[in-house]
Design a protein around this motif. Structure first.
Motif, PDB file in Angstrom:
ATOM      1  N   GLY A 126      33.676  62.798  44.694  1.00  0.00           N
ATOM      2  CA  GLY A 126      34.208  61.580  44.689  1.00  0.00           C
ATOM      3  C   GLY A 126      35.338  61.204  43.753  1.00  0.00           C
ATOM      4  N   TYR A 127      35.952  59.947  43.572  1.00  0.00           N
ATOM      5  CA  TYR A 127      36.842  59.695  42.440  1.00  0.00           C
ATOM      6  C   TYR A 127      36.362  58.177  42.145  1.00  0.00           C
ATOM      7  CZ  TYR A 127      41.356  60.115  40.413  1.00  0.00           C
ATOM      8  OH  TYR A 127      42.252  60.203  39.461  1.00  0.00           O
ATOM      9  N   GLY A 128      36.695  57.891  40.865  1.00  0.00           N
ATOM     10  CA  GLY A 128      36.533  56.759  40.231  1.00  0.00           C
ATOM     11  C   GLY A 128      37.797  55.615  40.448  1.00  0.00           C
ATOM     12  N   THR A 129      37.170  54.710  40.887  1.00  0.00           N
ATOM     13  CA  THR A 129      38.025  53.413  41.021  1.00  0.00           C
ATOM     14  C   THR A 129      38.826  52.916  39.566  1.00  0.00           C
ATOM     15  OG1 THR A 129      36.336  51.616  41.042  1.00  0.00           O
ATOM     16  CG2 THR A 129      36.909  52.492  42.927  1.00  0.00           C
ATOM     17  N   ASN A 130      37.997  53.311  38.471  1.00  0.00           N
ATOM     18  CA  ASN A 130      38.695  52.897  37.298  1.00  0.00           C
ATOM     19  C   ASN A 130      39.857  53.767  37.029  1.00  0.00           C
ATOM     20  OD1 ASN A 130      37.678  55.397  36.666  1.00  0.00           O
ATOM     21  ND2 ASN A 130      36.270  54.661  34.908  1.00  0.00           N
ATOM     22  N   ASN A 137      45.413  49.936  39.295  1.00  0.00           N
ATOM     23  CA  ASN A 137      46.708  49.383  39.924  1.00  0.00           C
ATOM     24  C   ASN A 137      46.796  49.127  41.360  1.00  0.00           C
ATOM     25  OD1 ASN A 137      48.390  51.166  37.451  1.00  0.00           O
ATOM     26  ND2 ASN A 137      47.679  49.020  37.056  1.00  0.00           N
ATOM     27  N   HIS A 138      45.966  49.557  41.919  1.00  0.00           N
ATOM     28  CA  HIS A 138      45.710  49.421  43.357  1.00  0.00           C
ATOM     29  C   HIS A 138      44.503  48.459  43.760  1.00  0.00           C
ATOM     30  CE1 HIS A 138      47.517  53.412  43.505  1.00  0.00           C
ATOM     31  NE2 HIS A 138      47.502  53.306  44.713  1.00  0.00           N
ATOM     32  N   ARG A 139      44.858  47.804  44.977  1.00  0.00           N
ATOM     33  CA  ARG A 139      43.817  46.911  45.400  1.00  0.00           C
ATOM     34  C   ARG A 139      42.861  47.723  45.792  1.00  0.00           C
ATOM     35  NH1 ARG A 139      48.882  45.177  47.473  1.00  0.00           N
ATOM     36  NH2 ARG A 139      49.379  42.928  46.747  1.00  0.00           N
ATOM     37  N   HIS A 188      38.447  45.303  40.714  1.00  0.00           N
ATOM     38  CA  HIS A 188      37.766  45.497  41.756  1.00  0.00           C
ATOM     39  C   HIS A 188      36.431  45.354  41.824  1.00  0.00           C
ATOM     40  CE1 HIS A 188      40.423  49.432  41.365  1.00  0.00           C
ATOM     41  NE2 HIS A 188      41.144  48.693  42.300  1.00  0.00           N
ATOM     42  N   LEU A 189      36.082  44.196  42.900  1.00  0.00           N
ATOM     43  CA  LEU A 189      34.917  43.595  43.193  1.00  0.00           C
ATOM     44  C   LEU A 189      34.393  42.865  42.025  1.00  0.00           C
ATOM     45  CD1 LEU A 189      32.834  43.149  45.547  1.00  0.00           C
ATOM     46  CD2 LEU A 189      31.645  45.181  45.116  1.00  0.00           C
ATOM     47  N   ASP A 190      35.048  42.106  41.543  1.00  0.00           N
ATOM     48  CA  ASP A 190      34.695  41.348  40.338  1.00  0.00           C
ATOM     49  C   ASP A 190      33.212  40.668  40.462  1.00  0.00           C
ATOM     50  OD1 ASP A 190      34.214  39.383  38.053  1.00  0.00           O
ATOM     51  OD2 ASP A 190      36.171  38.834  38.174  1.00  0.00           O
ATOM     52  N   HIS A 240      48.374  55.149  36.407  1.00  0.00           N
ATOM     53  CA  HIS A 240      49.598  55.064  36.657  1.00  0.00           C
ATOM     54  C   HIS A 240      50.355  56.097  37.646  1.00  0.00           C
ATOM     55  CE1 HIS A 240      49.161  58.011  33.774  1.00  0.00           C
ATOM     56  NE2 HIS A 240      50.367  58.628  34.194  1.00  0.00           N
ATOM     57  N   ALA A 241      49.416  57.062  37.851  1.00  0.00           N
ATOM     58  CA  ALA A 241      49.633  58.085  38.674  1.00  0.00           C
ATOM     59  C   ALA A 241      48.639  58.618  39.783  1.00  0.00           C
ATOM     60  CB  ALA A 241      50.374  59.393  38.110  1.00  0.00           C
TER      61      ALA A 241
END
Length: 272
Positions: free
Chosen positions: A4-8, A12-14, A38-40, A254-255
């Motif tokens: 998996g990958y963390g949305t944190n 900078n992406h929706r 992200h889903l506040d 940023h990347a």
């Protein structure tokens, strides 16, 4: 190994776009940090927005764990405040309750949280932490949600020994497992990283993965730290862990697409 990958690491992406990139790169799931971007969990129409995320996850074939490491969601001036050890932990407790409900609605494999740092002058920080965790454990049990408590360097519970002490103080509840960050093991645990995985194995419900150096709490891209990863992936396999192993690079937004691509390529080779 289910990656998996963390949305944190996609701040900078929706969120729908972040999920799409993560899925397109071949990840099996996502570690979703409930945060302002992200889903506040405190914005209006949480139930509706959660249902939309659920639909996105289903369409993309992504599993999910919920992370609660938002830095300034609860207090715009103080990072990660309040904790369960502050005089008024109400905002933290409400955040965790909402995370549990979101986790239940999304079918999350785990909801992860940590102790935090006690404010200065608190005489009973351990008792406060236990009381707060007990409330979260009971609430999660009512919703059928598994909790993963993460030892975090510099926090009141920072290592596996601290998790075991807390688990015992709570009465060893079945739904209170470990979120293990592989980098943290290299940072401060006395044993080699694969041995930490083996020790945590019976209670592992969530794994974060990143590179790190001894004594320095800095999440690094794979190959930039000191961890030898093939023995780590072998240890996860030997432990029988079948949950998500989510890349945790919160300072690389940023990347993000490029870092996520490099990360999955590295981990697939390590697992092979």
């Amino acid at each position: 190994m289910r990656l998996g990958y963390g949305t944190n690491g996609f701040a900078n992406h929706r969120l729908p776009e972040a999920l799409r990139v993560i899925a397109d790169l071949g990840y099996d799931g996502v570690a979703l940090t409930l945060d302002t971007c992200h889903l506040d969990p405190f914005a209006p129409d949480l139930a509706r927005r959660t249902a939309e995320v659920a639909a996105d996850l289903d369409r993309l074939g992504l599993a999910v764990v919920i992370e609660t490491g938002a830095r300034y969601l609860l207090d715009p001036w103080h990072k990660h405040a309040p904790t369960l050890m502050h005089d008024d932990p109400a905002a933290r407790l409400e955040y965790l309750r909402r995370a549990v409900r979101v986790g239940a609605d999304l079918g999350a494999e785990a909801v992860s949280f940590w102790a935090g740092i006690a404010p200065p002058g608190v005489p009973d920080e351990w008792d406060r932490l236990v009381r707060g965790c007990d409330q979260v454990v009971r609430y999660a049990a009512e919703h059928g949600v598994t909790l993963g408590f993460e030892p975090e360097p510099g926090m009141l519970v920072e290592d596996l020994a601290g998790w075991r002490r807390l688990h015992a103080a709570l009465g060893e509840p079945d739904n209170f497992g470990i979120t293990l960050d592989i980098g943290h093991c290299r940072c401060l645990e006395p044993k080699p990283v694969p041995d930490c995985v083996a020790d945590a194995g019976p209670h592992l419900v969530n794994v974060q993965i990143d590179d790190m150096r001894r004594g320095v709490h800095e999440h690094l891209e794979f190959g930039d730290g000191e961890i030898d990863f093939p023995p780590v992936t072998a240890a996860l396999e030997a432990a029988g862990y079948r949950g998500l192993v989510a890349v945790e690079l919160p300072r690389h937004s940023h990347a993000a697409p490029a870092v996520a691509r490099r990360s999955i390529d590295f981990l697939r080779k390590a697992a092979a």
